[in-house]
Design a protein around this motif. Structure first.
Motif, mmCIF file in Angstrom:
data_model
loop_
_atom_site.group_PDB
_atom_site.id
_atom_site.type_symbol
_atom_site.label_atom_id
_atom_site.label_comp_id
_atom_site.label_asym_id
_atom_site.label_seq_id
_atom_site.Cartn_x
_atom_site.Cartn_y
_atom_site.Cartn_z
ATOM 1 N N SER A 267 10.469 -4.950 22.388
ATOM 2 C CA SER A 267 10.682 -5.594 23.746
ATOM 3 C C SER A 267 9.465 -6.576 23.929
ATOM 4 N N TYR A 268 9.472 -7.623 23.323
ATOM 5 C CA TYR A 268 8.287 -8.506 23.301
ATOM 6 C C TYR A 268 7.826 -8.916 24.727
ATOM 7 N N GLU A 269 6.848 -8.847 25.155
ATOM 8 C CA GLU A 269 6.083 -9.259 26.320
ATOM 9 C C GLU A 269 4.461 -9.625 26.313
ATOM 10 N N VAL A 270 4.300 -10.619 26.827
ATOM 11 C CA VAL A 270 2.909 -11.158 26.868
ATOM 12 C C VAL A 270 2.200 -10.890 28.193
ATOM 13 N N GLN A 271 0.983 -10.251 28.238
ATOM 14 C CA GLN A 271 0.304 -10.263 29.555
ATOM 15 C C GLN A 271 -1.122 -10.671 29.251
ATOM 16 N N ALA A 272 -1.546 -11.031 30.482
ATOM 17 C CA ALA A 272 -2.909 -11.813 30.328
ATOM 18 C C ALA A 272 -3.915 -11.423 31.461
ATOM 19 N N TYR A 273 -5.004 -11.296 31.312
ATOM 20 C CA TYR A 273 -5.878 -10.918 32.323
ATOM 21 C C TYR A 273 -7.259 -11.666 32.333
ATOM 22 N N THR A 274 -7.853 -11.859 33.450
ATOM 23 C CA THR A 274 -9.128 -12.631 33.321
ATOM 24 C C THR A 274 -10.252 -11.917 34.268
ATOM 25 N N ASP A 275 -11.470 -12.272 34.259
ATOM 26 C CA ASP A 275 -12.507 -11.402 35.118
ATOM 27 C C ASP A 275 -12.314 -11.960 36.492
ATOM 28 N N GLY A 276 -12.646 -11.184 37.192
ATOM 29 C CA GLY A 276 -12.362 -11.268 38.618
ATOM 30 C C GLY A 276 -10.895 -11.061 39.434
ATOM 31 N N TYR A 277 -10.112 -10.682 38.347
ATOM 32 C CA TYR A 277 -8.648 -10.243 38.982
ATOM 33 C C TYR A 277 -8.441 -8.899 38.753
ATOM 34 N N ALA A 278 -9.451 -8.123 38.399
ATOM 35 C CA ALA A 278 -9.385 -6.923 38.231
ATOM 36 C C ALA A 278 -8.389 -6.505 37.156
ATOM 37 N N ASN A 303 -10.308 -17.616 34.887
ATOM 38 C CA ASN A 303 -12.035 -17.723 34.814
ATOM 39 C C ASN A 303 -12.233 -17.842 33.346
ATOM 40 N N ASN A 304 -13.741 -17.748 33.251
ATOM 41 C CA ASN A 304 -14.018 -18.116 31.907
ATOM 42 C C ASN A 304 -13.729 -17.410 30.692
ATOM 43 N N ASP A 305 -13.225 -15.910 30.984
ATOM 44 C CA ASP A 305 -12.698 -15.299 29.900
ATOM 45 C C ASP A 305 -11.314 -14.907 30.089
ATOM 46 N N LEU A 306 -10.641 -15.147 28.783
ATOM 47 C CA LEU A 306 -9.061 -14.687 29.145
ATOM 48 C C LEU A 306 -8.723 -13.711 27.924
ATOM 49 N N ASP A 338 -9.174 -12.529 22.630
ATOM 50 C CA ASP A 338 -9.966 -12.671 23.951
ATOM 51 C C ASP A 338 -10.707 -14.059 23.314
ATOM 52 N N ILE A 339 -10.639 -14.955 24.421
ATOM 53 C CA ILE A 339 -11.244 -16.118 24.274
ATOM 54 C C ILE A 339 -11.990 -16.473 25.454
#
Length: 343
Positions: A267-278, A303-306, A338-339
């Motif tokens: 069950s494919y899913e993409v999740q993304a996080y960035t610094d500052g959004y906990a 933000n800078n890190d994804l 991580d980019i």
């Protein structure tokens, strides 16, 4: 994919307006009071502004008589993108059955196409609802294509049936429509062929009353890719690949590929996080085919890190909020990346 991501994308509209403008009707009333000399000066300035509009992006203009729908409403749009910094004026106007629709500007970054409109009605729009989100949309029906040396292609509007924007008064709506090519990129130059055949007069009751007509637009559009950066990722595990990330001034788009989703796969899913959004999963909307898809995030949210994780949804467990944390996503990721994105 989870439906709430898409709903979050179209529902997060700011109610703060940083720009104020006079309505079309109010401006007409004011012009009547100008002297003949002032009117002559205005005519010269208007002609100068028209000449500049053909060659200058909106951010470079200083004349107050140049139409800039993007600048008027961009702070209300859910992406928060600075459309007016990159858009070019079109200015095509069509009147039918008491409605005048102006295709004001367009901006294409190669991934998405954004088009602004001004809709003026001889009959007042019914903004009966107190819901600011509903009042910020104007529904219509029509067809949208692009034509280029690559042939004719149908545009995808993410399932939305209306313009996103605001009413300037009871008779005028200013809004923006966004389109994509369902995972494909736009050719460098193309013709937009857009036909609108009905517009809703009743906000929030789109299926109740439409004004029918023929509003046809066919402008030529060039892709503005000067501020677009592509990060090649190409990380693969178990048939799932994070291919690349394309960053434009409006969106961050994650391209992924995977085994046939209609076959016996995860069950494919993409999740993304960035610094500052906990621990907030900031992935908001997307388009997904049988073996490839895109996931989009408003640029202002990154933000800078994804940090990107492709996960198998059911493996995240039933432990409430914890299943949406970056820690859990990382532990259960089929493939991750991580980019660092340059500001």
């Amino acid at each position: 994919m989870n439906d709430h991501k898409f709903l979050n994308a179209v529902g997060n509209i700011s109610d703060e307006y940083l720009l104020e403008a006079l309505s079309y009707r109010e401006r007409n009333k004011m012009v009547k009071y100008f002297s003949k000399v002032a009117a002559a000066i205005l005519a010269v300035m208007a002609l100068t502004g028209f000449a500049l509009n053909a060659f200058m992006p909106v951010f470079a203009r200083s004349l107050p008589f140049v139409g800039n729908a993007f600048a008027f409403i961009q702070d209300r749009l859910h992406t928060g993108g600075a459309y007016s910094n990159y858009a070019f004026k079109i200015g095509d106007k069509v009147t039918d059955n008491g409605l005048t629709i102006t295709m004001s500007e367009a901006y294409c970054d190669g991934v998405n196409l954004y088009v602004s409109f001004i809709v003026e009605s001889e009959t007042a729009f019914d903004t009966w609802t107190t819901d600011e989100y509903i009042k910020g949309q104007l529904n219509y029906n029509g067809t949208m294509y692009i034509e280029s040396t690559e042939g004719l292609k149908s545009l995808n509007d993410f399932g939305l049936t209306g313009l996103e924007g605001k009413f300037t008064d009871a008779f005028t709506f200013v809004g923006v429509k966004s389109f994509s090519l369902t995972g494909d990129t736009f050719p460098d130059k193309f013709m937009l062929d857009m036909k609108i055949n009905s517009v809703s007069l009743i906000t929030g009751k789109a299926d109740k009353e439409y004004v029918k007509g023929d509003w046809h637009f066919a402008p030529s559009i060039n892709v503005n890719s000067g501020d677009v950066v592509t990060y090649e990722i190409n990380k693969e595990a178990n048939g799932h690949t994070i291919d690349k990330v394309v960053v434009t001034p409006i969106y961050v788009t994650i391209y992924t590929s995977y085994p046939d989703i209609y076959g016996d796969t995860t069950s494919y899913e993409v999740q993304a996080y960035t610094d500052g959004y906990a621990d907030e999963d900031i992935s908001s909307q997307g388009e997904y085919g049988r073996t490839s898809g895109i996931t989009q995030i408003p640029r202002v949210r990154v933000n800078n890190d994804l940090h990107i994780y492709v996960v198998n949804g059911p493996t995240l467990g039933e432990d409430g909020l914890a299943c949406g944390t970056q820690k859990i996503s990382k532990e259960h990721a089929i493939v991750s990346a991580d980019i660092t994105i340059d500001k």
